[in-house]
Design a protein around this motif. Structure first.
Motif, mmCIF file in Angstrom:
data_model
loop_
_atom_site.group_PDB
_atom_site.id
_atom_site.type_symbol
_atom_site.label_atom_id
_atom_site.label_comp_id
_atom_site.label_asym_id
_atom_site.label_seq_id
_atom_site.Cartn_x
_atom_site.Cartn_y
_atom_site.Cartn_z
ATOM 1 N N LEU A 1 0.427 -1.093 -0.351
ATOM 2 C CA LEU A 1 -0.254 0.197 0.103
ATOM 3 C C LEU A 1 0.637 1.355 0.625
ATOM 4 N N GLY A 2 2.335 1.310 1.020
ATOM 5 C CA GLY A 2 3.206 2.072 0.704
ATOM 6 C C GLY A 2 3.715 2.288 -0.238
ATOM 7 N N ALA A 3 3.840 1.483 -1.179
ATOM 8 C CA ALA A 3 4.690 1.107 -2.629
ATOM 9 C C ALA A 3 3.262 2.293 -3.568
ATOM 10 N N ALA A 4 2.416 1.721 -3.226
ATOM 11 C CA ALA A 4 1.236 1.789 -4.144
ATOM 12 C C ALA A 4 0.896 3.601 -3.808
ATOM 13 N N VAL A 5 0.853 3.379 -2.784
ATOM 14 C CA VAL A 5 0.522 5.829 -2.866
ATOM 15 C C VAL A 5 1.790 6.594 -3.007
ATOM 16 N N ALA A 6 2.676 5.728 -2.911
ATOM 17 C CA ALA A 6 4.188 6.734 -3.131
ATOM 18 C C ALA A 6 4.106 6.441 -4.554
ATOM 19 N N ALA A 7 3.613 6.182 -5.853
ATOM 20 C CA ALA A 7 3.645 5.581 -7.309
ATOM 21 C C ALA A 7 3.039 6.805 -7.269
ATOM 22 N N ALA A 8 2.233 7.481 -6.895
ATOM 23 C CA ALA A 8 1.515 9.028 -7.393
ATOM 24 C C ALA A 8 2.470 9.448 -7.690
ATOM 25 N N PHE A 9 3.438 10.091 -6.498
ATOM 26 C CA PHE A 9 4.389 11.224 -6.735
ATOM 27 C C PHE A 9 5.132 10.325 -7.814
ATOM 28 N N LEU A 10 6.159 9.698 -7.642
ATOM 29 C CA LEU A 10 7.020 9.204 -8.079
ATOM 30 C C LEU A 10 7.528 9.207 -10.132
ATOM 31 N N PHE A 11 5.796 8.622 -10.397
ATOM 32 C CA PHE A 11 5.837 8.277 -11.767
ATOM 33 C C PHE A 11 5.277 9.178 -13.021
ATOM 34 N N SER A 12 5.658 9.601 -13.895
ATOM 35 C CA SER A 12 4.859 10.139 -15.116
ATOM 36 C C SER A 12 3.518 9.800 -14.908
ATOM 37 N N ASP A 13 2.468 11.036 -15.703
ATOM 38 C CA ASP A 13 1.157 10.772 -16.157
ATOM 39 C C ASP A 13 0.847 9.477 -16.539
ATOM 40 N N TYR A 14 2.053 9.327 -17.485
ATOM 41 C CA TYR A 14 1.432 8.409 -18.413
ATOM 42 C C TYR A 14 1.627 6.964 -17.789
ATOM 43 N N HIS A 15 2.496 6.766 -16.902
ATOM 44 C CA HIS A 15 2.721 5.727 -16.024
ATOM 45 C C HIS A 15 1.022 5.729 -15.193
ATOM 46 N N LEU A 16 0.605 6.596 -14.875
ATOM 47 C CA LEU A 16 0.280 6.870 -13.374
ATOM 48 C C LEU A 16 -1.121 6.360 -14.155
ATOM 49 N N PHE A 17 -1.466 6.842 -15.657
ATOM 50 C CA PHE A 17 -2.360 6.004 -16.404
ATOM 51 C C PHE A 17 -2.035 4.386 -15.874
ATOM 52 N N GLN A 18 -1.291 3.754 -16.327
ATOM 53 C CA GLN A 18 -1.346 2.322 -16.101
ATOM 54 C C GLN A 18 -1.643 2.156 -15.400
ATOM 55 N N LEU A 19 -1.278 2.319 -14.459
ATOM 56 C CA LEU A 19 -1.778 2.175 -13.051
ATOM 57 C C LEU A 19 -2.983 2.418 -12.663
ATOM 58 N N THR A 20 -3.294 3.269 -13.292
ATOM 59 C CA THR A 20 -4.546 3.496 -12.550
ATOM 60 C C THR A 20 -5.552 2.522 -13.083
ATOM 61 N N LEU A 21 -5.170 2.023 -14.361
ATOM 62 C CA LEU A 21 -5.594 0.393 -15.267
ATOM 63 C C LEU A 21 -5.389 -0.287 -14.570
ATOM 64 N N VAL A 22 -4.258 -0.337 -13.197
ATOM 65 C CA VAL A 22 -4.041 -1.410 -13.169
ATOM 66 C C VAL A 22 -4.746 -1.581 -12.264
ATOM 67 N N VAL A 23 -5.798 -0.725 -11.014
ATOM 68 C CA VAL A 23 -6.353 -1.114 -10.023
ATOM 69 C C VAL A 23 -7.720 -1.198 -10.927
ATOM 70 N N VAL A 24 -8.032 -1.155 -11.857
ATOM 71 C CA VAL A 24 -9.604 -0.609 -11.881
ATOM 72 C C VAL A 24 -9.516 -2.377 -12.500
ATOM 73 N N TYR A 25 -8.788 -2.879 -13.090
ATOM 74 C CA TYR A 25 -8.130 -4.530 -13.582
ATOM 75 C C TYR A 25 -8.667 -4.857 -12.273
ATOM 76 N N ALA A 26 -8.396 -4.966 -11.564
ATOM 77 C CA ALA A 26 -7.866 -5.764 -10.104
ATOM 78 C C ALA A 26 -9.273 -5.746 -9.450
ATOM 79 N N ILE A 27 -9.928 -5.011 -9.620
ATOM 80 C CA ILE A 27 -11.366 -4.525 -8.935
ATOM 81 C C ILE A 27 -12.254 -5.570 -9.545
ATOM 82 N N ALA A 28 -11.785 -5.290 -11.133
ATOM 83 C CA ALA A 28 -13.156 -6.037 -11.365
ATOM 84 C C ALA A 28 -12.905 -7.691 -11.743
ATOM 85 N N ILE A 29 -10.797 -8.458 -11.537
ATOM 86 C CA ILE A 29 -10.638 -10.009 -11.649
ATOM 87 C C ILE A 29 -11.583 -9.909 -10.619
#
Lengths: 331, 290
Positions: A24-52
């Motif tokens: 969880l800590g790493a996931a929150v930290a990612a918000a401040f470490l990655f560029s917008d595009y990579h953040l968008f990809q991570l957002t989709l990862v969370v979305v797919y994780a909920i779907a799965i």
């Protein structure tokens, strides 16, 4: 399939708590470490994780195979898009609506199909997935759905003048909803109802003899699972800021299924592994050829079923167990 | 009235294709209790092979026969290599393998033959309408071909030793093995036949709907509906169900819901069968002991 502890539904031990906290800590930290595009990809990862996760509940813990969860993802996405576009509803307020709509539709679909065993649900949901884009395109509801063109929705701004940009806020919002959904699933599955679900999966006759109303519980489980995937669809629509019928083809349902199996069928963390898989493997495979992602998915799916039926989660589990044994010999 | 007759006749023509695919599904279902979700994609792949052979200069019917043989071998190989170890696996594993096959065949088709929509030749006279303008030559020809296929499958299972052995292997594997039938090979032959029938259906439908890697997705759906309507454990039911779905689809598309919702009609048929008569029209009701 036995050992609910191993499947990630047991009590929160110190070790597991530390693991969850650090992820969880790493996931929150990612918000401040990655560029917008990579953040968008991570957002989709969370979305797919909920779907799965929705699929995990119904397929992994209840043993009902759904090949049509893309349809619920689409319904959730469209509910959010229509409410935001036509009724100017704020994005966060649309989530409860799509939860209710998807659970309702899931209940109605599950009602006839789940009375019968095994393959009938797979067949019905497969038909649902194939038919979904056509229904979304239909001209009777075109006023609401925008027909083939779909609906464009605007990106939400961060509230309370928080000093973060819209992509970061979107990611953190999705992550927060994701955490709530995982907590709900974990709570549901480790309790009485979760045990009843697993009893039905492992031995339906025995479960019935113990007084479980099989048909009702199966249908309810399917509705809950549709709700999870529907909320994921809502979040996905907000993240992509666009819905159109052809993004919800039968292959969306199939990819969610692939993510489920590759991540680990009856495992809550497996949903996250599966989401990482369906988000990032196509990016890598796409560089080979347009057809490559499908082929890679297909081959990996079959390989996992043959070689590691527990999926990535099963692999991680056996690795940690081996590691623990090495650290504490005889323990 | 003319319109109605026309719709019914062309419904029977497409229904024949659904009937063949439904028969292929039921053949595999009877023997192994698996529903082959990859049936459509396998048939599409076979149709591409037929197109390649025709373009290589073979005459239509030679290419047709060669495609049948190639698809037959392909089906046998899939059973022997992939499905055999899954014989006693849980349903999830077999469904997973079928979905994997679906993905592999669909992307191989796209990879080798491209994603552009291709026309497929018809062996029948298509320029002038027949039977007083009610049907096209291709509709008549493809109906004849599917009827010949269905009849020969019937004769094969009814009147040959091999057909009898295959039925025995599907009906009661343990006893069949005791009387010396090689059950595993019978299953493989069933798979080969199913793949071959699928290939024929693909070649017959491709001139109407045009050839692309997802050509059979909708057709597979109607075939599911047909198989369920007739009773998924009953070959004759599946064939009749396939024809019925073809007619329902055409009439419904023309008078009821319009062409945009034709696929949804298949979903409605499936749900309706499950609600009203889950065992299908000719199927036996399954009772589970508690």
């Amino acid at each position: 399939m036995s050992g609910s502890n191993a499947a990630g539904t047991g009590a929160l031990t110190a070790g597991r708590g530390a693991a969850v906290a650090s992820v969880l800590g790493a996931a929150v930290a990612a918000a401040f470490l990655f560029s917008d595009y990579h953040l968008f990809q991570l957002t989709l990862v969370v979305v797919y994780a909920i779907a799965i996760l929705g699929l995990t509940i119904v397929t992994g813990f209840n043993g009902q195979i759904s090949l049509g969860h893309g349809a619920f993802y689409a319904i959730g996405a469209y509910t959010t898009a229509i409410l935001m576009d036509r009724y100017d509803m704020p994005y966060w307020a649309t989530l409860p609506f799509s939860a209710v709509v998807c659970a309702g539709v899931g209940f109605l679909i599950g009602l006839p199909a789940l009375r019968l065993g095994g393959l009938y649900l797979a067949l019905t949901t497969f038909a649902l997935a194939v038919a979904t884009p056509q229904v979304l395109k239909h001209k009777l509801i075109e006023d609401y759905t925008g027909g083939v063109q779909g609906i464009v929705i605007s990106k939400p701004d961060p509230p309370f003048d928080l000093p973060i940009d819209a992509d970061q806020w979107l990611y953190l919002f999705t992550l927060a909803v994701g955490c709530v959904m995982f907590l709900l699933a974990w709570n549901l599955l480790r309790g009485r109802i979760g045990r009843a679900m697993m009893a039905i999966r492992d031995h339906a006759v025995a479960a019935e003899a113990m007084g479980i109303d099989i048909a009702m519980l199966k249908t309810r489980t399917f509705a809950v699972s549709a709700m999870f995937t529907g909320i994921a669809g809502s979040l996905g629509a907000i993240a992509v800021q666009f819905v159109a019928p052809d993004s919800f083809s039968v292959f969306l349902s199939i990819f969610l299924f692939v993510g489920l199996v590759v991540g680990g069928v009856a495992s809550i963390p497996g949903a996250i592994y599966g989401a990482l898989f369906i988000q990032f493997v196509p990016n890598v495979a796409d560089q080979l050829s347009k057809a490559a992602p499908g082929a890679v998915y297909g081959i990996l799916l079959i390989a996992v079923l043959y070689l590691a039926p527990g999926g990535a989660a099963g692999f991680v589990r056996s690795m940690t167990r081996r590691l623990c044994r090495m650290v504490r010999p005889g323990g | 009235m003319d319109g109605l007759i026309h719709q019914i006749l062309s419904g029977i023509a497409t229904g024949g294709i659904y009937a063949s695919v439904a028969l292929a599904l039921v053949m595999i279902y009877q023997a192994t209790h698996h529903v082959n979700f990859a049936q459509g994609e396998m048939a599409t792949f076979s149709t591409y092979i037929a197109l390649t052979l025709i373009q290589a200069g073979l005459s239509y019917w030679v290419a047709f026969a060669a495609t049948f043989v190639i698809s037959f071998v392909m089906g046998v190989l899939i059973e022997r290599v992939l499905m055999r170890p899954m014989a006693n696996a849980p349903i999830l594993s077999s469904v997973g393998v079928f979905i994997g096959l679906l993905l592999i065949f669909s992307s191989i088709s796209g990879w080798i033959f491209g994603y552009t929509i291709k026309t497929f030749p018809s062996p029948f006279e298509t320029s002038k309408p027949l039977l007083g303008g009610y049907v096209s030559g291709h509709e008549l020809g493809s109906t004849a071909v599917t009827l010949v296929v269905l009849l020969s499958v019937y004769l094969f299972f009814r009147h040959t030793r091999l057909g009898l052995a295959m039925r025995a292997a599907a009906y009661n594997p343990a006893s069949a093995r005791l009387v010396g039938i090689r059950v595993g090979w019978m299953l493989a032959l069933g798979w080969g036949l199913a793949a071959g029938i699928g290939a024929i259906a693909g070649c017959m439908v491709a001139p109407i709907v045009f050839l692309d890697p997802n050509m059979m997705a909708g057709i597979l759906l109607y075939s599911f509906a047909g198989a369920l309507l007739g009773g998924i454990g009953n070959p004759l039911g599946a064939v009749l169900g396939g024809f019925a779905v073809g007619v329902i689809e055409n009439l419904g598309g023309a008078y009821l819901v319009g062409t945009e919702l034709k696929l949804t009609l298949a979903l409605v048929i499936i749900v309706a069968v499950l609600v009203v008569k889950p065992s299908g029209l000719l199927g036996k009701a399954v009772q589970s002991r508690v």
